[in-house]
Design a protein around this motif. Sequence first.
Motif, PDB file in Angstrom:
ATOM      1  N   LYS A   1      34.780  48.889  55.988  1.00  0.00           N
ATOM      2  CA  LYS A   1      34.607  47.932  54.896  1.00  0.00           C
ATOM      3  C   LYS A   1      35.299  48.465  53.653  1.00  0.00           C
ATOM      4  O   LYS A   1      35.282  49.663  53.383  1.00  0.00           O
ATOM      5  N   ILE A   2      35.907  47.542  52.911  1.00  0.00           N
ATOM      6  CA  ILE A   2      36.607  47.887  51.686  1.00  0.00           C
ATOM      7  C   ILE A   2      36.236  46.834  50.637  1.00  0.00           C
ATOM      8  O   ILE A   2      36.095  45.659  50.970  1.00  0.00           O
ATOM      9  N   THR A   3      36.038  47.272  49.406  1.00  0.00           N
ATOM     10  CA  THR A   3      35.470  46.432  48.359  1.00  0.00           C
ATOM     11  C   THR A   3      36.392  46.377  47.146  1.00  0.00           C
ATOM     12  O   THR A   3      37.166  47.299  46.911  1.00  0.00           O
ATOM     13  N   ARG A   4      36.275  45.296  46.397  1.00  0.00           N
ATOM     14  CA  ARG A   4      36.998  45.211  45.127  1.00  0.00           C
ATOM     15  C   ARG A   4      36.122  44.553  44.074  1.00  0.00           C
ATOM     16  O   ARG A   4      35.152  43.863  44.389  1.00  0.00           O
ATOM     17  N   HIS A   5      36.496  44.799  42.803  1.00  0.00           N
ATOM     18  CA  HIS A   5      35.848  44.179  41.652  1.00  0.00           C
ATOM     19  C   HIS A   5      36.950  43.503  40.847  1.00  0.00           C
ATOM     20  O   HIS A   5      37.944  44.152  40.500  1.00  0.00           O
TER      21      HIS A   5
ATOM     22  N   HIS B   1      46.585  42.820  44.590  1.00  0.00           N
ATOM     23  CA  HIS B   1      47.057  41.503  45.040  1.00  0.00           C
ATOM     24  C   HIS B   1      45.987  40.441  44.792  1.00  0.00           C
ATOM     25  O   HIS B   1      45.487  39.808  45.720  1.00  0.00           O
ATOM     26  N   ASN B   2      45.625  40.232  43.542  1.00  0.00           N
ATOM     27  CA  ASN B   2      44.501  39.363  43.193  1.00  0.00           C
ATOM     28  C   ASN B   2      44.686  37.910  43.608  1.00  0.00           C
ATOM     29  O   ASN B   2      43.724  37.147  43.633  1.00  0.00           O
ATOM     30  N   GLU B   3      45.904  37.520  43.970  1.00  0.00           N
ATOM     31  CA  GLU B   3      46.121  36.160  44.449  1.00  0.00           C
ATOM     32  C   GLU B   3      45.663  36.000  45.905  1.00  0.00           C
ATOM     33  O   GLU B   3      45.540  34.892  46.407  1.00  0.00           O
ATOM     34  N   LEU B   4      45.387  37.118  46.585  1.00  0.00           N
ATOM     35  CA  LEU B   4      44.927  37.089  47.978  1.00  0.00           C
ATOM     36  C   LEU B   4      43.431  37.369  48.042  1.00  0.00           C
ATOM     37  O   LEU B   4      42.892  38.085  47.215  1.00  0.00           O
ATOM     38  N   ASP B   5      42.780  36.820  49.049  1.00  0.00           N
ATOM     39  CA  ASP B   5      41.347  37.064  49.245  1.00  0.00           C
ATOM     40  C   ASP B   5      41.074  38.263  50.144  1.00  0.00           C
ATOM     41  O   ASP B   5      39.918  38.632  50.330  1.00  0.00           O
ATOM     42  N   VAL B   6      42.133  38.813  50.736  1.00  0.00           N
ATOM     43  CA  VAL B   6      41.958  39.929  51.665  1.00  0.00           C
ATOM     44  C   VAL B   6      42.937  41.048  51.319  1.00  0.00           C
ATOM     45  O   VAL B   6      44.004  40.796  50.756  1.00  0.00           O
ATOM     46  N   PRO B   7      42.583  42.291  51.653  1.00  0.00           N
ATOM     47  CA  PRO B   7      43.519  43.397  51.423  1.00  0.00           C
ATOM     48  C   PRO B   7      44.698  43.331  52.404  1.00  0.00           C
ATOM     49  O   PRO B   7      44.573  42.785  53.503  1.00  0.00           O
ATOM     50  N   VAL B   8      45.824  43.876  51.980  1.00  0.00           N
ATOM     51  CA  VAL B   8      47.013  43.916  52.831  1.00  0.00           C
ATOM     52  C   VAL B   8      46.910  45.168  53.697  1.00  0.00           C
ATOM     53  O   VAL B   8      47.019  46.298  53.199  1.00  0.00           O
TER      54      VAL B   8
ATOM     55  N   VAL C   1      41.773  46.634  37.940  1.00  0.00           N
ATOM     56  CA  VAL C   1      41.002  45.443  38.281  1.00  0.00           C
ATOM     57  C   VAL C   1      41.503  44.918  39.628  1.00  0.00           C
ATOM     58  O   VAL C   1      42.705  44.751  39.831  1.00  0.00           O
ATOM     59  N   GLY C   2      40.599  44.702  40.562  1.00  0.00           N
ATOM     60  CA  GLY C   2      40.944  44.138  41.858  1.00  0.00           C
ATOM     61  C   GLY C   2      41.379  45.122  42.920  1.00  0.00           C
ATOM     62  O   GLY C   2      41.596  44.731  44.072  1.00  0.00           O
ATOM     63  N   THR C   3      41.514  46.404  42.587  1.00  0.00           N
ATOM     64  CA  THR C   3      41.906  47.391  43.601  1.00  0.00           C
ATOM     65  C   THR C   3      40.811  47.497  44.659  1.00  0.00           C
ATOM     66  O   THR C   3      39.643  47.692  44.347  1.00  0.00           O
ATOM     67  N   TRP C   4      41.212  47.344  45.904  1.00  0.00           N
ATOM     68  CA  TRP C   4      40.275  47.517  47.024  1.00  0.00           C
ATOM     69  C   TRP C   4      39.994  49.003  47.171  1.00  0.00           C
ATOM     70  O   TRP C   4      40.904  49.830  47.039  1.00  0.00           O
TER      71      TRP C   4
END
Length: 164
Positions: free
Chosen positions: A66-70, A93-100, A119-122
């Motif tokens: 599992k990987i999380t972002r804020h 990649h805040n335009e995506l809902d999933v990590p690459v 901000v948004g880093t998984w």
Amino acid sequence: MSTSQTIQQLQAKLITPENFQPFGQVIFPSDDGKAFDAEDAQLNLQNGTPRFYIMRLHRNGRKFHKITRHVQCTQCLGSLAGKDWLMGVCPPHNELDVPVLAEIAAFRIPGNCFIKLNVGTWHAGPYFDHEFVDFYNLELSDTNVVDHFTHDFFQSHQLKFEMV
């Protein structure tokens, strides 16, 4: 019906300001009185009440799925007592809902610095080999309630990561 899983090893690189740049900043000690500049943590905490606290974590291995972002704030993490630790990360990649998947990386972080996640880093971790480590954590007071988005690679890809 059996499901097969894959464990992908991630080589943990020693963190530097240059190799961590896609994910955030590495902050090292500086002399007292130094003027604020780009080497200082560039924080985004305006969307709520900042929370600065010490969290005690116990050894939990080096594997994660599992990987999380804020997406409302930056987050700063650093170990106390000079203990080294590991972190898995993926650019925002805040335009995506999933990590690459292809951009996931692992870092070894010495105990003489801290990291600021953009901000948004998984992120997955902190992980470490010590019995326990106390970490200071700077985020918003409600980050883990209203700004906690998690992707489960085991569920989506039958995949786990191991930092080596």
